[in-house]
Design an enzyme around this catalytic site. Structure first.
Site, PDB file in Angstrom:
ATOM      1  N   HIS A 122       0.823  -1.223   0.000  1.00  0.00           N
ATOM      2  CA  HIS A 122       0.000   0.000   0.000  1.00  0.00           C
ATOM      3  C   HIS A 122       0.850   1.262   0.000  1.00  0.00           C
ATOM      4  CE1 HIS A 122      -4.026  -1.849   0.722  1.00  0.00           C
ATOM      5  NE2 HIS A 122      -3.282  -2.827   1.178  1.00  0.00           N
ATOM      6  N   ASP A 178      -0.790  -5.237   5.835  1.00  0.00           N
ATOM      7  CA  ASP A 178      -1.829  -6.014   5.164  1.00  0.00           C
ATOM      8  C   ASP A 178      -1.510  -6.164   3.670  1.00  0.00           C
ATOM      9  OD1 ASP A 178      -2.222  -3.222   4.962  1.00  0.00           O
ATOM     10  OD2 ASP A 178      -4.234  -3.534   4.164  1.00  0.00           O
ATOM     11  N   GLU A 179      -2.028  -7.223   3.096  1.00  0.00           N
ATOM     12  CA  GLU A 179      -2.061  -7.424   1.647  1.00  0.00           C
ATOM     13  C   GLU A 179      -0.709  -7.229   0.961  1.00  0.00           C
ATOM     14  OE1 GLU A 179      -6.645  -6.447   0.565  1.00  0.00           O
ATOM     15  OE2 GLU A 179      -5.373  -4.685   0.765  1.00  0.00           O
ATOM     16  N   VAL A 180       0.347  -7.738   1.556  1.00  0.00           N
ATOM     17  CA  VAL A 180       1.647  -7.703   0.885  1.00  0.00           C
ATOM     18  C   VAL A 180       1.596  -8.721  -0.254  1.00  0.00           C
ATOM     19  CG1 VAL A 180       4.112  -8.168   1.121  1.00  0.00           C
ATOM     20  CG2 VAL A 180       2.878  -6.942   2.940  1.00  0.00           C
ATOM     21  N   GLU A 204      -2.018 -10.434   8.569  1.00  0.00           N
ATOM     22  CA  GLU A 204      -1.252 -11.196   7.578  1.00  0.00           C
ATOM     23  C   GLU A 204       0.189 -11.440   8.017  1.00  0.00           C
ATOM     24  OE1 GLU A 204      -3.432  -8.776   6.894  1.00  0.00           O
ATOM     25  OE2 GLU A 204      -3.965  -8.719   4.767  1.00  0.00           O
TER      26      GLU A 204
END
Ligand SMILES: *[C@@H]1O[C@H](CO)[C@@H](O)[C@H](O)[C@H]1NC(C)=O
Ligand SMILES: *[C@@H]1O[C@H](CO)[C@@H](O)[C@H](O)[C@H]1NC(C)=O
Ligand SMILES: *[C@@H]1O[C@H](CO)[C@@H](O)[C@H](O)[C@H]1NC(C)=O
Ligand SMILES: *[C@@H]1O[C@H](CO)[C@@H](O)[C@H](O)[C@H]1NC(C)=O
Ligand SMILES: *[C@@H]1O[C@H](CO)[C@@H](O)[C@H](O)[C@H]1NC(C)=O
Ligand SMILES: *[C@@H]1O[C@H](CO)[C@@H](O)[C@H](O)[C@H]1NC(C)=O
Ligand SMILES: *[C@@H]1O[C@H](CO)[C@@H](O)[C@H](O)[C@H]1NC(C)=O
Ligand SMILES: *[C@@H]1O[C@H](CO)[C@@H](O)[C@H](O)[C@H]1NC(C)=O
Ligand SMILES: *[C@@H]1O[C@H](CO)[C@@H](O)[C@H](O)[C@H]1NC(C)=O
Ligand SMILES: *[C@@H]1O[C@H](CO)[C@@H](O)[C@H](O)[C@H]1NC(C)=O
Ligand SMILES: *[C@@H]1O[C@H](CO)[C@@H](O)[C@H](O)[C@H]1NC(C)=O
Ligand SMILES: *[C@@H]1O[C@H](CO)[C@@H](O)[C@H](O)[C@H]1NC(C)=O
Length: 592
Positions: free
Chosen positions: A298, A365-367, A413
């Site tokens: 992000h 998050d969301e790597v 995560e």
């Protein structure tokens, strides 16, 4: 004779009163049905224990500046001034709520105290704090400050508030304001609930709203109004998701281009003064403002000022293989220049937020693994290659957070997907599944609840992505990923402790309800958040089960929530209605 008739009318009307005030519901709450007037000259006397810690928060006083949006932040911040400010707000609300509760009484009924009958008057409120505030009273680790209080209103109008801490007094005063109504002529303020006995304490110690101020850089006024509403609902945390792929909203004087080029427009970012003003505003209301800078994913917005630090920057078309949303880009994972950058970022930002925050959120998050296949310092999308590099980066960041005197928070995560080794101090914020909380505590870590299937306020608005003719058919009817809308009834059924064994419940610090801002700005913020977030507030303050261990009843909660909504609207929060007036005028008619 006349008196008797009057009494009879009142008794009949009282029988139909569905709403009994107060959101979230106190731990122990009994009330009667006697009217009491509130004197326009009501006096609040605060009698701190002799040991109240006046010097406890000296650092706060000096972090404020004349440029702070909130003028109140320029007064010295000690326990005494915190309570005095809370009393001033209470007096303000009592005089200005002007809440005539006709929506909660049958059509055309008489429900007000007749002015020609004599009732007791509340003219003094005695506030006692029975313990010294700890030095970190405004920025506690979860559970470090006792927010409990008692509130007693006798039938003769005597009022006694007792609390352990100044934050407990803030909570008690909020409860107190919710017991009063205004007569239809606008002239008098009364309660119809005396005598009142309340003994109250929160079920969970971390009760938060997470607001995405990166995708939508809300003006400080919107954030402060949100803090007001957060405090009305006895939340104690506002989490600012302050950076994301689309925009970098925190000015970092050590790295000026970051916000100058990374914000949607130069200046559409929070200056150090803005941030201090927001945090100070929260502190006065018993709301700790926690900052999140989300790394290493992000971070496309970093690429607008430091393109060399970001891998897979803004891949178009084909972004969907590299991130959940456009634009793509993650901090390079094995690059000393990235560490230099982060070192400067932390050295600038962490000491500034430290006076107001016990926690700092480093995201995580969301790597996306594919990105690192395009990262020349890694050249691999293999999670076995990526994992140790990620571990090194997170260790670096968390050591900086600890060195600055704060406790790190990460998205789930980092633990559940990447299996990183996190310090025992690290708080893990869950969001993806309803088993994540149990999985986090099973590894001995502290957890925050907030499952997207229950507590994402943004869901159900439909897609914000524009579809080409070729993809539109597959995407029809353009629902968003977490549709449907999480209505308050669904949010109310969420139990942060679901699936958590009894010996691990102490690891569940609480939770946060989330408003992501792809389709939210200052125009619809209030309506998107309130009153639905109130349901999460009650779960976190009161627990999701009632005293008998059953799920809380919608039938008794609904009129109370409607009443809370009316009160919030009176106080300037643009919260949508819970039900139509037909229902609130007789709460049983809309039950199923
Ligand atoms: C805060 O400012 C006051 C007045 O300027 C000064 O006396 C005091 O020492 C300062 N406190 C700290 C902690 O810097
Ligand atoms: C306030 O802002 C003005 C200009 O924006 C600046 O010149 C001044 O130094 C600032 N004052 C403080 C106390 O930061
Ligand atoms: C109070 O006023 C009502 C009408 O507003 C009247 O019916 C009633 O008799 C009065 N009661 C007394 C005790 O004067
Ligand atoms: C209320 O406070 C006033 C002013 O402090 C005092 O004169 C009065 O005696 C108090 N009344 C009660 C009932 O405590
Ligand atoms: C202090 O106040 C709290 C909240 O009302 C109460 O639970 C506690 O028993 C009080 N302690 C003492 C020593 O009075
Ligand atoms: C993702 O990558 C695959 C091949 O690895 C490709 O077939 C697909 O079109 C890509 N998706 C997008 C959205 O570009
Ligand atoms: C991962 O890397 C391999 C080897 O370079 C490549 O064949 C594959 O397409 C990559 N996968 C994705 C999803 O990018
Ligand atoms: C990381 O960078 C170092 C130094 O540039 C290099 O020696 C090492 O192989 C890299 N590690 C990976 C996994 O690419
Ligand atoms: C982490 O552990 C889970 C469960 O054992 C496994 O499925 C996953 O592949 C692991 N992730 C990494 C990055 O090693
Ligand atoms: C109580 O709420 C839980 C969700 O927390 C739900 O699974 C369960 O079915 C509910 N029980 C009843 C009786 O409504
Ligand atoms: C709870 O008890 C289980 C089974 O005895 C044990 O495996 C687990 O480690 C305990 N959890 C905690 C947090 O103590
Ligand atoms: C409220 O609704 C119930 C159920 O419809 C009805 O029996 C009752 O008479 C209503 N009461 C009033 C005051 O309208």
């Amino acid at each position: 004779m006349t008196f008797k008739i009057t009494t009879q009318i009142l008794t009949t009307c009282l029988f139909t009163i569905r709403a009994t005030a107060i959101w979230p519901i106190p731990l122990d709450y009994t009330h009667g049905s006697t009217f009491l007037w509130l004197s326009p000259n009501v006096v609040f006397s605060y009698q701190p224990d002799s040991g109240v810690n006046l010097a406890a928060n000296a650092p706060y006083a000096n972090t404020t500046s004349q440029n702070a949006t909130n003028q109140k932040s320029s007064i010295g911040m000690d326990s005494y001034s915190i309570v005095q400010a809370a009393i001033a707000r209470t007096q303000d609300e009592l005089s200005n709520d002007n809440f005539v509760p006709w929506k909660f009484h049958p059509r055309n009924s008489i429900f007000e105290p007749p002015s020609n009958v004599s009732y007791g008057t509340i003219s003094n409120v005695t506030i006692q704090q029975n313990s010294t505030d700890p030095p970190n009273v405004l920025k506690p680790l979860a559970g470090a400050v006792d927010e409990s209080y008692s509130l007693i209103i006798a039938v003769n109008g005597a009022v006694m508030i007792n609390a352990v801490s100044s934050v407990g007094i803030i909570r008690a005063l909020e409860t107190f304001t919710q017991l009063f109504y205004t007569t239809g002529d606008g002239k008098s303020i009364y309660t119809n609930l005396a005598p009142v006995y309340i003994q109250d304490a929160p079920k969970f110690q971390h009760r938060g709203l997470n607001i995405d101020v990166a995708r939508s850089p809300f003006p400080p006024d919107d954030i402060m109004r949100t803090i007001d509403a957060v405090a009305y609902n006895k939340f104690n945390i506002l989490h600012l998701h302050a950076t994301d792929a689309q925009s970098w909203t925190i000015q970092i004087p050590a790295l000026p281009p970051l916000a100058d080029l990374g914000a949607y427009m130069k200046g559409l970012s929070y200056s150090p003064d803005d941030l201090a003003a927001i945090q100070t505003y929260g502190a006065y209301r018993g709301v700790q403002v926690i900052i999140e800078t989300d790394v290493p994913g992000h971070t496309a917005a970093v690429g607008l000022s430091y393109p060399d630090l970001v891998a897979a920057l803004n891949i178009q078309p084909g972004w969907a293989n590299y991130s959940a949303e456009p634009p793509t880009g993650q901090l390079k994972l094995n690059d000393s220049a990235v560490y230099d950058f982060l070192g400067k970022l932390w050295a600038d930002l962490l000491p500034r937020v430290y006076p107001f925050s016990a926690y700092f959120h480093t995201g995580g998050d969301e790597v996306n693994a594919n990105v690192y296949g395009l990262d020349p310092t890694v050249n691999s999308n293999d999670t076995k290659v990526i994992q140790p590099l990620l571990q090194k980066l997170i260790d670096y960041n968390h050591d900086k957070v600890r060195a600055a005197g704060m406790t790190p928070v990460v998205w789930e995560e980092m633990l559940l997907q990447w299996n990183l080794t996190l310090g025992a101090d690290v708080v893990v914020q869950t969001w993806q599944t309803d088993t994540a909380v149990a999985n986090v505590v099973a590894q001995g870590h502290k957890a925050l609840a907030g499952d997207a299937s229950y507590w994402y306020l943004d869901c159900g608005r439909g897609q914000w992505i524009d579809f080409a003719q070729s993809t539109a058919q597959a995407a029809w009817p353009f629902a968003d990923w977490c549709t449907p809308t999480k209505n308050w009834r669904l949010m109310y059924t969420y139990d942060p402790l679901a699936g958590v064994p009894a010996n691990a419940t102490q690891l569940v610090l609480g939770g946060e309800v989330h408003i992501w801002s792809e389709q939210v700005d200052g125009v619809n913020l209030d309506d998107m958040v309130w009153p639905r977030a109130c349901a999460a507030a009650e779960v976190l303050w009161s627990g999701s089960k009632d005293a008998s261990g059953q799920n809380r009843s919608q039938i008794t909660a609904s009129p109370r929530l409607s009443e809370m909504r009316e009160r919030m609207v009176r106080r300037g929060i643009g919260a949508g209605p819970v039900q139509m007036i037909y229902c609130t005028q007789n709460g049983t008619q809309c039950a199923s």
